[in-house]
Design a protein around this motif. Structure first.
Motif, short mmCIF file in Angstrom:
data_model
loop_
_atom_site.label_atom_id
_atom_site.label_comp_id
_atom_site.label_asym_id
_atom_site.label_seq_id
_atom_site.Cartn_x
_atom_site.Cartn_y
_atom_site.Cartn_z
N TYR A 144 0.81 -1.21 0.00
CA TYR A 144 0.00 0.00 0.00
C TYR A 144 0.85 1.27 0.00
O TYR A 144 1.97 1.30 0.51
N GLN A 145 0.28 2.30 -0.55
CA GLN A 145 0.72 3.67 -0.29
C GLN A 145 -0.31 4.25 0.67
O GLN A 145 -1.46 4.48 0.30
N GLU A 146 0.09 4.45 1.91
CA GLU A 146 -0.87 4.89 2.92
C GLU A 146 -1.04 6.40 2.87
O GLU A 146 -0.07 7.15 2.69
N LEU A 147 -2.28 6.86 3.03
CA LEU A 147 -2.61 8.28 3.03
C LEU A 147 -3.17 8.68 4.39
O LEU A 147 -3.65 7.84 5.15
N PRO A 148 -3.13 9.97 4.72
CA PRO A 148 -3.67 10.41 6.01
C PRO A 148 -5.14 10.03 6.15
O PRO A 148 -5.91 10.09 5.18
N ALA A 149 -5.50 9.62 7.35
CA ALA A 149 -6.87 9.17 7.59
C ALA A 149 -7.39 9.73 8.90
O ALA A 149 -6.64 9.94 9.86
N ALA A 150 -8.70 9.97 8.94
CA ALA A 150 -9.38 10.42 10.15
C ALA A 150 -10.22 9.25 10.66
O ALA A 150 -11.20 8.85 10.00
N VAL A 151 -9.85 8.69 11.81
CA VAL A 151 -10.55 7.51 12.33
C VAL A 151 -10.98 7.67 13.79
O VAL A 151 -11.66 6.80 14.33
N ASP A 152 -10.60 8.76 14.43
CA ASP A 152 -10.90 8.97 15.85
C ASP A 152 -12.14 9.87 15.97
O ASP A 152 -12.07 11.07 15.72
N PHE A 153 -13.25 9.28 16.35
CA PHE A 153 -14.51 10.03 16.41
C PHE A 153 -14.42 11.21 17.38
O PHE A 153 -14.82 12.33 17.05
N ALA A 154 -13.89 10.98 18.55
CA ALA A 154 -13.81 12.06 19.55
C ALA A 154 -12.94 13.20 19.05
O ALA A 154 -13.27 14.38 19.24
#
Length: 756
Positions: A144-154
């Motif tokens: 993979y080429q990993e990209l920035p991700a938003a996974v923290d709901f709080a």
């Protein structure tokens, strides 16, 4: 008003079967193993598939090594974005075409190198056995080429935006000036609650058996929505709807998760088309967590103001929930606050934040289940501030009309439910002081909360066939998800036609049948019942028309309204004819009647009724807990639920549904939560050994009662029982814990660390 104990009450007035505790007609087939579910249909040359899941939350696949997997003996093929046949993209969601709501996500699986969440399927292995397929899947090596991700709901909650409303889901409301009224109130509470994500855990994990014959597809699938699934597959695979047959006679549990189309279904169909063989894809429990959406987490603010007499003067309820970037919808979390209390000043808002996670989806009473936790916990806390009895405070603020719209309530018997519940539960024996009640070393607490779920109705097409031997076949593509759906429709038909229940057979769970309603939103029973009632009336009119043609018939000159359907025929007093006699005299072997759903008429009726009525099932949840003062272990020791659900068709199955909802509510309160690693979006507890659902030792005997008062605006007066049981349940537990310990837990689940 009559009150009835759900499992011992027999026939209601004027009926033989409606209201009775009738055993489910599919009970023998299910308990003996005769019933076949989606993963149990044999086919020659059947192949098996397994999924390969992404291990990053967002990015692109730069390469995918399948050589080791292909080398495993018994592997037929490995499908990736590099070699899989193309599917058409999912249709865009439109409320003008409700079938578009069935898309679990917008991802065009194996047609893209993009990864949108940790767990997204990136390859499918097809092999001769399921064990071989799973082993080979573990050998597929994506890069993979990993990209920035938003996974923290709080962490992402501050980025939430206002939730879009629609004709069927309003997301904001204002009445008066709630902030000013709250500031001026002599008594007030202002609390923030959180609820975690929840995952689906039906006893039957999602499974698909797909068989192509040229451009014709046969699909065995556990689904809650046969017509929309069929239409979706026709769009995705470019074939006519009539070329697809969906067979779903038995569904091993469905609480919303089987109401949408998820990756497993699509990829099983894709793999069958690619390999030219029948393919079965039975998801592991972990794969269900990774590919089937669940309940959204939420943050909710509930602020209440009241005068010295306990009259509410202000109600503010706001929520933030999440969706996935590739799907999911905001839930009606604040909807309960529109209808439950007489308040002159109301402010409601719902917001959502999209994350790089699997799309959320429907889960038993979506919105209302977690919305009632916050609202009913806040009402209880206000009772503590006022020094008021929680039941009396609720009744003091019970509205005569809908607080926001001013519509009349089609059915509203909360006062009666609370009065009966308080008497039976021994509420007067409750010492109001926190921590004052004990049973030996255990702290004892008692809590209450209001249950609420809107009453909805959709369309259903039904055909009836009566043979000369008196047997009746009801044909409707309704869904048997474990609730006794076919049994209750057989009860209705037997009563309407005056024939023995054993002479009625209900055909269901097949797209070749007249289309039925979805099994969701507590709509199926009422919707199908309307079709069955109309078809029965049409059938009797046809039979009466045949009888009138015979010169010696005692029914000549009679109108249907004068006659009673009983004893296998039509009668006026002691005179009449059996159906067999009518058919024999007419030289007929059978007679049929059909009712076709009118979608446009349904939409017009729904909008018209919403302006006139507020329809809902309601109830009073009474909970007793015992809490260990040293470890703060919480045990639910007693439960009583009293419900206003209109007329009950089957006392046994209704009780089971209401109890099942309460059990899920207890799980929500004390144990259930999907844990997500905030670094990479991975679900870290994707199994029943780590995701804790209630077991027998966690649940006391649950006493269920219902008022059995028909709603005059609904078919047979029934409202719906499938989802109201979970609403208010988590709040009742939290309120009982507050009474036992003096501690208000605002964040579900209520675990030991939050009480110590």
């Amino acid at each position: 008003m009559s009150t009835k104990y759900a499992e011992t009450e027999q026939a209601t007035a004027g009926t033989k079967y409606v209201g009775r505790a009738v055993d489910r007609l599919d009970g023998r087939a299910k308990t003996t193993g005769e019933a076949r579910f989606a993963a149990e249909h044999p086919y020659p040359d059947l192949a098996h598939a397994a999924l390969v899941h992404a291990t990053i939350p967002r990015g692109r696949i730069t390469g995918i090594d399948t050589a080791e997997a292909r080398a495993v003996p018994g592997v037929i093929d490995v499908l990736t974005h590099e070699n899989a046949p193309a599917m058409k993209p999912a249709p865009k969601v439109s409320f003008l075409d409700l079938s578009t709501l069935v898309s679990g996500t917008s991802v065009n699986y194996l047609a893209t190198d993009e990864v949108h969440w940790n767990g997204q399927p990136v390859a499918v292995v097809v092999a001769e056995t399921p064990e071989t397929a799973r082993y080979a899947a573990s050998l597929v090596r994506p890069a993979y080429q990993e990209l920035p991700a938003a996974v923290d709901f709080a962490a992402e909650e501050p980025n939430a935006v206002p939730q879009k409303g629609s004709l069927i889901a309003e997301t904001k409301a204002d009445k008066g000036d709630a902030p000013a009224a709250l500031a001026a109130a002599p008594y007030a509470v202002d609390l923030t609650f959180t609820t975690p994500p929840h995952s689906h855990n039906a006893i039957e994990p999602h499974a698909t058996t797909a068989v192509w014959d040229g451009d014709r597809l046969t699909l065995h699938e556990g689904t809650q929505n046969i017509p929309w699934l069929r239409k979706h597959l026709a769009q995705r695979f470019g074939v006519p709807e009539k070329a697809i047959r969906v067979l779903s006679p038995y569904v091993g549990g469905g609480f919303g998760g089987k109401g949408s189309v998820w990756a497993g279904t699509l990829l099983a169909v894709l793999a069958a088309r690619a390999t030219g063989r029948p393919v079965r894809l039975a998801l592991t429990r972990a794969s269900v967590y990774h590919t089937v959406g669940g309940r959204t987490p939420s943050t909710q603010r509930v602020a209440l103001g009241a005068d010295a007499d306990g009259r509410l003067t202000a109600l503010i309820h706001t929520s933030v929930s999440r969706t996935g970037r590739t799907g999911g919808m905001g839930e009606q979390i604040t909807a309960v606050s529109r209808h439950l209390y007489a308040v002159p000043n109301i402010h409601l808002r719902q917001s959502t934040v999209p994350l790089d996670l699997l799309a959320n989806t429907f889960m038993r009473a979506p919105g209302e289940s977690i919305g009632t936790f916050a609202l009913e916990s806040a009402v209880d806390e206000l009772a503590w501030e006022l020094g008021a009895d929680p039941v009396e405070l609720r009744m003091r603020n019970e509205p005569e009309r809908d607080p926001l719209g001013g519509q009349r309530f089609a059915q509203r018997m909360l006062r009666e439910a609370y009065a009966l519940g308080a008497e039976r539960f021994g509420w007067r024996e409750r010492d109001p002081r926190p921590g004052a009640m004990r049973d030996g070393r255990w702290l004892v607490g008692m809590g209450v909360a209001t249950a609420y779920h809107p009453s909805l109705r959709m369309t259903a097409s039904v055909t009836l066939r009566m043979a000369a031997d008196g047997t009746v076949v009801v044909r409707c593509g309704l869904h048997e998800i474990g609730v006794g759906a076919a049994t209750v429709q057989a009860q209705i038909a037997a009563d309407e036609l005056g024939v023995p229940l054993e002479s009625v057979r209900v055909e269901h769970g097949d797209s070749d049948l007249p289309p039925g309603p979805q099994a969701g939103g507590s709509v199926q029973t009422a919707s199908a019942a309307a079709g069955v009632l109309a078809a029965c009336a049409k059938l009797k009119r046809t039979l009466l028309g045949l009888a009138r043609r015979a010169p010696d018939s005692p029914l000549r000159g009679r109108r249907l309204e004068e006659l009673a359907a009983r004893d296998g025929g039509l009668y006026l007093g002691g005179r009449g004819q059996t159906y067999a006699e009518i058919l024999a005299a007419a030289g007929r072997t059978h007679v049929e009647a059909a009712v076709k759903a009118n979608t446009l008429g349904f939409l017009a009726r729904t909008l018209r009724e919403r302006r006139k009525w507020v329809k809902a099932a309601t109830g009073a949840q009474f909970c007793e807990v015992r809490v260990d003062p040293d470890t703060m272990e919480v045990r639910v020791s007693r439960w009583l639920g009293v419900f206003d659900v209109g007329r009950v068709i089957n006392a046994k199955t209704a009780a089971s549904q209401l109890r099942g909802g309460i059990v899920m509510g207890i799980g929500m309160a004390l144990s259930e939560q999907t844990l997500i690693d905030h670094r990479d979006g991975r679900i870290v507890n994707p199994s029943l050994s780590e995701y804790h659902v209630p077991v027998h030792a966690d649940i006391p005997r649950i006493d269920v009662r219902y008022l059995d008062e028909p709603d005059p605006t609904m078919p047979l007066g029934l409202i719906g029982v499938g989802e109201v049981g979970i609403t208010g349940a988590a709040a009742a537990v939290a309120n009982a814990v507050r009474h036992a310990t003096g501690k208000r837990v605002l964040d579900l689940p209520i675990t030991l660390d939050k009480l110590l």
